[in-house]
Design an enzyme around this catalytic site. Structure first.
Site, PDB file in Angstrom:
ATOM      1  N   LEU A   1       0.805  -1.176  -0.128  1.00  0.00           N
ATOM      2  CA  LEU A   1       0.325   0.177  -0.007  1.00  0.00           C
ATOM      3  C   LEU A   1       0.861   1.186  -0.023  1.00  0.00           C
ATOM      4  O   LEU A   1       2.280   1.374   0.679  1.00  0.00           O
ATOM      5  CB  LEU A   1      -1.258   0.471   1.306  1.00  0.00           C
ATOM      6  CG  LEU A   1      -1.785  -1.035   1.105  1.00  0.00           C
ATOM      7  CD1 LEU A   1      -2.612  -0.899   2.923  1.00  0.00           C
ATOM      8  CD2 LEU A   1      -2.609  -1.007   0.005  1.00  0.00           C
TER       9      LEU A   1
ATOM     10  N   ASP B   1     -10.988 -11.667   7.132  1.00  0.00           N
ATOM     11  CA  ASP B   1      -9.865 -11.143   7.697  1.00  0.00           C
ATOM     12  C   ASP B   1      -9.906  -9.173   8.784  1.00  0.00           C
ATOM     13  O   ASP B   1      -9.568  -8.548   8.684  1.00  0.00           O
ATOM     14  CB  ASP B   1      -9.270 -10.415   6.980  1.00  0.00           C
ATOM     15  CG  ASP B   1      -7.766 -10.288   6.674  1.00  0.00           C
ATOM     16  OD1 ASP B   1      -7.075 -11.164   8.314  1.00  0.00           O
ATOM     17  OD2 ASP B   1      -7.059  -8.960   6.261  1.00  0.00           O
TER      18      ASP B   1
END
Length: 915
Positions: free
Chosen positions: A541, A657
């Site tokens: 990211l 998640d």
């Protein structure tokens, strides 16, 4: 005689003057106190504070909460934890202009009270007597005024956990009396001012979790009194200055998650008082100095993970007397473990040496650690008794008779390269010549064994593969039918941005903008490491700015590393699902064969893991965190997002998640669910498909292979850990990689009871300031968390019921007192008792006990087989009643019982049993 009269007259005049003087003083003090009271009443009005804290008739110095006086004048104001009126909550502002006239004010603490707006310039002009200024967690934004440098009496300045931007003003270097400076968890950019080197009285310096860049100023080595130094989670670059070795009083030293390079300076060995050294997640390399730590070191936590360190780890690191955590994972350390013994009093908590190149046999030095991750090395031999249990990972080594080890050829090559022998897992050498008779005997036995094994394998393959082929054929036929119904001409320009061959097809025109690779290069400065936010399992990211100045987050996926499935699943999800609780998806770039890019809206407050916790400015272990109102808001927002995936998507989607790091927060702390690359349709994961076909029992926990079955109750379990993290303030409970989480939950859950509210205070985050009403909300959230953490998946509540419970937390723990009849009270108590039993009664029961409870619940429902449906419908009615209060239905307007807000899990247990 005349002289006596004159003396008497003089005495009378003197006495009269003294009376007039003291009268003037008293009048002046009275007027001053009255004017200061008016100032505080104006402040109460502008901030919308409740009158119960500052009543009009009371004396501020005696009766008002949070007011400190000296000689009748106000010198301290503490409004931390104050509650606002209903009107004050609607429009909170940084409106403190009345303070301008309190020129003797030396203490102002508003931490945790929402004050959206900028810090006024006049703070540094009118409040020159300030010694303590605490505006932490106040939603303050904008830039820090340069005039704060005029507050030369300031000893504590805490501006942490806000939305402050731009550069850190160099004028703060003029605050020579400053001992505590906390600027953490903001959005500061640029370099750290060199003027900070003048703050010689500084004890705590925390600038963690910002966007600071450039080198660490070497002049900071002059801050000889410094005890706590935290520069983590920034983008500092260049080597660690050797001058930091002069900080001989340093106790906490945290430079983790930056871009620091070079080797560890030899001078750091002078930091003999260190208890924490965290320099992990950087670009450091080289070998560690042999004398970096002494045998008398006070070090408790050593974190060197995810760097490029090489060579051997100094032996003293294994035997530090007060060591609790040793984390050196993901480096290039090598060598043998030391054979030195350890003192039985030196028990440590955890060691993580995974993903290095240690080799040889495991030695008794490991006895001192309770939790061990030794995976990804080259250890050989037999696993000792002291390296066993559920808190130990030894995968991907060269150990004898252990599962999931490296291939013997790789192990042999590794040991050969070091001139060492490897015994091939202790198996006999099959290449040695044998006698003719022996050979004949072995051959006959081999034929028999091979025939038996071959037949068994063939039977198993037929039994397993045939159902899989049938399922795949059915899915292929269904997809073909869907494509036949949905065929349409593709828009122009879509061909260049198609998903890879073999992927699930979806409409890219509904997936935001199609960015060019050049646009993303420009936005991220060619994906400069300074813009790297973190390395994720589905891609890296990066933060960036588009041409119009909009901040974004860009996920870079390397298809060559086998990460294509995750981004395809994410694109498919965004093409079909849309909700305000999902992270805003802005677009994509799929034109590169080897790399794919997904673009999201930038979340100013990052994720829950980074926004909830920060180190306290005190020397204790406490954590300072978000206020309770914000925590409850975050919990409800996350539950709404998961409820959408579970109950409003068809088929239901499982996030898989759910943890604090996947709960993203915008500038108003509104929740946006991220980490969607792991989402699956319920029951669509490979293992789950096999389980359904063969009617095998399913678990909601990760399997040994690391693959999580896609069932919604697994999300509920993980969400329970998030709720427990919000209640307790314990860092990392929800993280799947935290080996200590299970142990802590086992210790904490006994303190959660529906009968005793005070028990929950034993595990409550000590930084939370809650009154009686808020404590009941904390209690309710803890009860909900415990129900989510039930070890039996079928007994966990549905996510939509969790949403109802979090919307009405007090109704989870309060009995209905509106009903006057005894029968009504009896029904209330019975309902609450059933809910208690559903949550706690079966905590340690067997599967047969669960069946018995389900049968009892159905019978008590009063309708034969319809009992379960009745419970589910009551929850739905409550929800609709909340939105349609004028429909004339009395059942929708009454107060719902706790069992209706979150129905008994047994009512829907049968549904998940059939998954």
């Amino acid at each position: 005689m005349v002289d006596q009269r004159r003396s008497a007259l003089g005495f009378v005049l003197l006495l009269l003057c003294l009376v007039l003087f003291f009268d003037c003083v008293v009048v002046g003090q009275t007027q001053s106190r009255f004017s200061e009271k008016l100032i505080l009443l104006n402040l109460r009005s502008s901030l919308g504070l409740r009158g119960t804290d500052w009543p009009i008739k009371g004396d501020p110095c005696v009766d008002w909460r949070g007011i400190q006086c000296e000689n009748g004048s106000i010198i301290g104001i503490n409004i931390s934890g104050f509650r606002r009126t209903r009107i004050g909550k609607l429009n909170p502002q940084f409106s403190v202009d009345p303070l301008r006239n309190l020129t003797r004010l030396s203490y102002f603490n508003a931490s945790g009270l929402a004050l959206p707006g900028t810090i006024p310039e006049w703070f540094g002009v009118s409040l020159l007597a300030l010694e303590v200024l605490d505006l932490s967690s106040c939603s303050v934004n904008g830039v820090v005024p340069f005039t704060l440098g005029n507050l030369t009496s300031l000893r504590t300045l805490n501006l942490s956990q806000n939305s402050l931007t731009s550069l850190v003003p160099s004028s703060l270097g003029q605050l020579l009396n400053l001992s505590q400076l906390d600027l953490s968890r903001n959005s500061f950019t640029g370099v750290l001012p060199q003027s900070f080197s003048s703050l010689k009285n500084l004890l705590t310096l925390d600038v963690s979790s910002n966007y600071l860049t450039g080198p660490i100023p070497p002049g900071l080595g002059a801050l000889s009194k410094l005890i706590h130094l935290n520069f983590s989670s920034n983008s500092f670059s260049s080597p660690i200055p050797s001058e930091l070795g002069d900080l001989v009083n340093l106790v906490d030293f945290d430079l983790s998650i930056n871009s620091l390079s070079g080797s560890v300076p030899q001078e750091l060995r002078k930091l003999s008082k260190l208890q924490l050294m965290a320099i992990g997640d950087n670009l450091l390399s080289g070998t560690l100095p042999v004398d970096l730590f002494s045998a008398e070191s006070q070090l408790q936590t050593l974190v060197l993970r995810e760097n490029g360190f090489s060579g051997s780890l100094p032996d003293v690191c294994w035997s530090l007397p007060k060591l609790r955590i040793l984390d050196i994972a993901k480096n290039n350390f090598t060598g043998l473990l030391p054979y030195s013994s350890y003192d039985s009093d030196q028990i440590a908590e955890m060691v993580d040496i995974s993903s290095n190149t240690f080799y040889g046999e495991l030695t008794p030095i490991l006895r001192r650690f309770r939790i061990m991750d030794l995976s990804g090395n080259y250890f050989e031999g037999k696993l000792p008794d002291y390296v066993t249990g559920e808190n130990v990972s030894v995968t991907s080594n060269c150990l004898r008779n252990e599962r999931r080890q490296k291939p013997s050829a790789i192990c042999a090559a590794f040991y050969k390269s070091r001139g060492l022998d490897f015994d091939d897992f202790g198996r006999p050498n099959l290449t040695q010549p044998t006698s003719k008779n022996a050979s004949s005997g072995i051959s006959r036995r081999t034929v028999i064994i091979l025939a038996a094994v071959g037949g068994g394998v063939a039977f198993i393959l037929l039994f397993v593969i045939l159902p899989i082929i049938l399922v795949l054929c059915m899915r292929h036929r269904r997809r073909a039918a869907q494509r036949g119904n949905n065929d349409r001409p593709k828009p122009a320009g879509e061909a260049s941005q198609q998903p890879p061959k073999g992927a699930q097809t979806f409409d890219l025109s509904r997936l935001g903008n199609a960015f060019s690779y050049e646009q993303l290069l420009q936005a991220t400065e060619e994906f400069n490491d300074a813009n790297l936010i973190k390395r994720g399992h589905s891609g890296n990211l990066f933060r960036g700015f588009l041409e119009n100045g909009i901040p974004v987050v860009i996920k870079k996926i390397d298809v060559r590393e086998g990460k294509s499935e995750g981004y395809i699943s994410e694109l498919e999800l965004f093409s079909k699902a849309g909700h305000q609780r999902l992270v805003p998806f802005l677009g994509h770039c799929l034109e590169n064969e080897s790399q794919k890019f997904l673009v999201y809206k930038f979340m100013r407050h990052g994720d829950l893991a980074s926004s909830l916790f920060r180190k306290s400015e005190n020397e204790g272990d406490g954590l300072k965190s978000l206020d309770w109102i914000t925590r409850l808001k975050i919990a409800l927002g996350a539950a709404e997002g998961l409820s959408y995936l579970h109950h409003e998507c068809s088929p239901p989607l499982v996030h898989r998640d759910v943890q604090a790091s996947s709960i993203l927060l915008d500038d108003k702390f509104e929740v946006r669910l991220g980490s969607l690359s792991e989402a699956y349709a319920q029951g669509d994961a490979y293992q789950s498909r096999i389980s359904r076909l063969l009617r095998l029992p399913q678990s909601s926990e990760p399997s040994s292979s690391g693959v999580t079955n896609a069932i919604c109750s697994y999300d509920v379990y993980c969400f329970g850990k998030v709720l427990l993290e919000l209640v307790t303030g314990k860092l990392g409970i929800s993280s799947p990689d935290n080996a200590l989480a299970k142990e802590y939950m086992e210790e904490a859950l006994p303190y959660i009871s529906t009968n005793e509210k005070e028990l929950v205070t034993k595990i409550l985050d000590p930084s939370l300031m809650v009154d009686e009403d808020l404590l009941e909300e904390v209690w309710a959230m803890a009860i909900i968390a415990k129900s989510c953490l039930n070890p039996k998946p079928t007994r966990r509540p549905l996510m939509r019921h969790i949403v109802n419970a979090l919307e009405n937390p007090l109704k989870v723990v309060r009995e209905d007192t509106n009903s006057g009849s005894g029968s009504s009270r009896l029904r209330t108590n019975s309902s609450r008792g059933s809910w208690n039993a559903a949550i706690f009664g079966s905590w340690r029961q067997s599967a047969s006990d669960v069946t018995a409870v389900q049968a009892g619940a159905t019978t008590s429902g009063g309708g034969g087989g319809g009992g379960g449906n009745g419970l589910r419908n009551s929850g739905s009615q409550g929800s609709s009643g909340r939105n349609n209060n004028n429909n004339g239905n009395s059942s929708s307007s009454r107060r719902r019982q706790s069992s209706e807000i979150v129905p008994e899990p047994a009512a829907y247990g049968v549904v998940e049993d059939n998954l």
